[in-house]
Design an enzyme around this catalytic site. Structure first.
Site, short mmCIF file in Angstrom:
data_model
loop_
_atom_site.label_atom_id
_atom_site.label_comp_id
_atom_site.label_asym_id
_atom_site.label_seq_id
_atom_site.Cartn_x
_atom_site.Cartn_y
_atom_site.Cartn_z
N HIS A 122 -5.24 -17.41 -2.60
CA HIS A 122 -5.44 -17.65 -4.03
C HIS A 122 -6.72 -17.01 -4.49
CE1 HIS A 122 -8.76 -20.64 -4.06
NE2 HIS A 122 -8.30 -20.98 -2.88
N CYS A 123 -6.81 -16.78 -5.79
CA CYS A 123 -8.06 -16.33 -6.40
C CYS A 123 -8.55 -17.44 -7.31
CB CYS A 123 -7.85 -15.01 -7.14
SG CYS A 123 -6.64 -15.10 -8.48
N MET A 124 -9.29 -17.11 -8.32
CA MET A 124 -9.89 -18.13 -9.18
C MET A 124 -8.85 -18.90 -9.98
SD MET A 124 -12.71 -19.54 -10.14
CE MET A 124 -14.09 -18.46 -9.79
N THR A 125 -7.72 -18.26 -10.31
CA THR A 125 -6.75 -18.89 -11.21
C THR A 125 -5.32 -18.90 -10.67
OG1 THR A 125 -6.38 -16.80 -12.36
CG2 THR A 125 -8.10 -18.23 -13.24
N ARG A 126 -5.02 -18.12 -9.62
CA ARG A 126 -3.62 -17.92 -9.24
C ARG A 126 -3.40 -18.11 -7.74
NH1 ARG A 126 -3.19 -12.00 -12.27
NH2 ARG A 126 -5.04 -12.33 -13.51
#
EC number: 2.7.1.211
Length: 664
Positions: free
Chosen positions: A28-32
């Site tokens: 995952h990244c910051m939002t997804r």
């Protein structure tokens, strides 16, 4: 034990994507949540979008499920924990040996193959496919181009020095031997291209070689002739050139495959090659070559008109268009023009101008070398082809470097036009005979006007370099690759290890106006222009973006840093008035494992608007094929009473970007 809401949400996502067994890896990244899918047919995107808590879905190289900051890391961790792996690790296969390392490697291999196929399906275009085929046709010839080209360049320099009286006649035989060796490639290049083209498109290589060879009209010796069916004039050997060969052999492969399907096996070996050669031989001679002849006559008329206009304009047009003429084999039609000029004027002013096309290629190649230095396969080819190009033999650079990439070929032509404009503007720069271009032509410049030719060559180098460096390097060229062409994949950094600041008291909204500033020097733009649907469609919230031109990154507003991703490509913060903000550095840059970023902030830090927070290596990001766009997004838009729209303009870091009125 009851499941928490994050595990429940993760289970629903698994159900919509075909279960954990359809997942190769998850991060995952910051939002997804970023999910590498094994079989895309098992993913129900519509159902995924209907899940409560899912803010959006982006289906690209990886499936991206948008959940938002603070939620995404917990859901992703719950999903990988439920199958017993870590973030970024390969998921177990469907067999019971899911703890075995070999199984994980097998899953990774399947995932890699699936990703490659999916990427090709999503992003392939007819133009990219054509360039890929051209690259496959000419790359096997690169060693031959380099070897024969160097020999040609040496022979050209020695021949020119001999013509200028700098070498004696005793070198004549040696120069002739060098020319014979070089001619082994360039005289019969159509045949080699025909063989490789047939191999690339699944035809018989020998038949492709014959189609390539018949463009030379072997056996047609004066007074015999084959007439153009449209004009009645005799065809000229070589009409059609390289592009004509590729087109004809491509059609030949299609015809041959169809005949293999229709002809019985018992007579296939006799009938198929006979009928294929008959059909395609007639087609090539009576259609492809006449069409090239029509182009030739049109170009001759155009060249004469351009020459009559003269000056910098004529130089630019001729320098710009010469490389496409070489591709079609039409540059040979200029030989009688050169000779006539030498007869009438004592030199040909056309040759020095056309030689600038090679200079544009050299400048473009140097730009590619610098911008795509992580692409070892490309830089290796440039290293071999560049010395040959400097000596005036352009085929290795054309067919091995710029043409397969597309855009660099166009920018190289523009560089040639710039050099041609300089030579045309100076005027009275001619060559006393015809031969190689590049540096090898300097001894043949008439009336001691060689300095004007050198200025034009430098202009072509610089023009080709600048235009290519800023506009002509495709993202695919900047991808990090090994010498065999395989992608260099950075080691993943678990994105869930960021430290999150937990304030002692709940954050409250404070009414008032907050001034947001540009986080970097560059071009300010609205989120709708960002080439990522999550930002462009404002799934997470509204804000603005900057296309950066410098590496320094500053805080967009005063507030408190809440979290910084381990991959350093994004952070969240709470403004002094209570706005929740994401600052995202580049697009899909979570995949770069933090290497292009150097952040000096950490969770809990207090920052002021315009305060330096770190740097991002724009060149490294572009070299990895990623966009450098910086997005600043307010995620709690319910707290926003009013927000000014960002105006598209060039800004410096800390320049005003937007104003936001916060509800109390």
């Amino acid at each position: 034990m009851a499941k928490d809401k994050y595990t429940i949400l993760g289970d629903k996502i698994f159900a919509a994507i075909g279960g954990p067994e359809n997942v190769a890896s998850l991060n995952h990244c910051m939002t997804r949540v970023r999910i590498s899918i094994i079989d895309d047919q098992k993913v129900d995107v519509a159902a995924l979008k209907q899940i409560s808590g899912v803010l959006g879905v982006v289906n690209e190289e990886t499936l991206q499920v948008v959940l938002g900051p603070g939620v995404v890391n917990k859901v992703a961790q719950a999903m990988v924990a439920s199958v017993g792996v870590g973030l970024g690790d390969p998921f177990p296969g469907t067999t019971q040996t899911n703890q075995h390392a070999a199984n994980k490697e097998a899953v990774s291999a399947v995932a890699a193959q699936t990703h490659a196929a999916q990427k090709a399906k999503l992003k392939q275009t007819w133009w990219r496919a054509a360039l890929k085929h051209i690259s496959a046709i000419f790359i096997p010839l690169i060693p031959a181009f380099v070897g024969a080209g160097l020999i040609s360049g040496i022979a050209g320099i020695m021949g020119n020095m001999q013509t200028a009286g700098m070498l004696g006649d005793n070198f004549t035989e040696f120069i002739t031997v060098l020319k014979v060796i070089n001619s082994g490639l360039f005289t019969y290049l159509n045949i080699y291209v025909g063989i490789n083209t047939a191999r690339e498109f699944g035809g018989t290589p020998g038949l492709g070689g014959i189609i390539g060879g018949l463009i030379y009209l072997p056996g047609v010796v004066a007074p015999l002739a084959i007439n153009n069916v449209f004009t009645g004039q005799p065809l000229v050997a070589g009409q059609g050139g390289i592009i004509g060969v590729i087109f004809s052999v491509w059609l030949m492969a299609l015809v041959e495959k169809k005949l293999h399907q229709w002809i019985p096996d018992a007579i296939d070996i006799i009938v198929v090659p006979f009928v294929t050669l008959l059909i395609m031989g007639v087609f090539t001679i009576f259609l492809v070559m006449p069409f090239a002849g029509w182009i030739s006559s049109s170009l001759v008329g155009g060249i004469n008109w351009v020459l009559n206009v003269g000056g910098a304009f004529a130089g630019f047009v001729l320098g710009l268009t010469f490389l496409p003429m070489v591709m079609f084999g039409l540059h040979q039609i200029l030989t009688p023009i050169h000779l006539e000029m030498i007869k009438e004027l004592g030199s040909t002013p056309l040759l020095p101008i056309l030689a600038m096309a090679g200079g544009g290629q050299v400048g473009a190649a140097i730009a590619l070398w610098l911008r795509a230095k992580k692409n070892k396969q490309l830089t290796r080819m440039i290293k071999g082809a560049l010395p040959v190009g400097i000596l005036g033999v352009g085929e290795p650079l054309i067919y091995g470097v710029t043409l397969p990439l597309g855009r660099p070929f166009i920018t190289a032509c523009i560089g040639g036009g710039i050099g041609g404009a300089v030579v045309g503007l100076i005027g009275n720069v001619g060559a006393i005979t015809i031969g190689p271009s590049g540096l090898a032509l300097i001894p043949l410049i008439a009336n001691n006007r060689w300095f004007g030719y050198v200025l034009g060559l430098l202009a072509a180098y610089i023009g080709g370099f600048i235009v290519t460096y800023f506009f002509g390097v495709p993202k695919t060229a900047m991808q990090a690759k090994n010498e065999d062409g395989s992608l260099v994949v950075p080691e993943p950094v678990p994105a869930g290890t960021e430290i999150v600041y937990e304030p002692n008291t709940p954050v409250k909204l404070v009414s008032g106006t907050e001034q947001f500033v540009a986080p970097a020097t560059g071009d300010l733009e609205p989120l709708t222009q960002v080439k990522d649907d999550v930002f462009a469609k404002k799934i997470m919230g509204d804000g603005y973006a900057v296309e950066p031109q410098a590496k320094k990154i500053v805080a967009p507003v005063s507030g408190t840093i809440m979290s910084v991703t381990a991959t350093k490509h994004a952070w969240t913060m709470i403004s002094d008035h209570g706005l929740e903000i994401i600052v995202h550095l580049g697009l899909d840059t979570v995949e770069l494992a933090g290497k292009p970023f150097d952040l000096m902030i950490k969770a809990g830090d207090k920052v002021k608007a315009g305060q330096v927070c770190g740097e991002m290596d724009l060149g490294a990001i572009e070299a990895a094929g990623k966009a450098t766009t910086i997005a600043t997004v307010i995620t709690n838009m319910a707290a926003v009473a009013k927000m000014t729209a960002p105006k598209e303009k060039r800004v410096a870091a800390n320049d005003p970007a937007i104003e936001v009125d916060v509800r109390g």
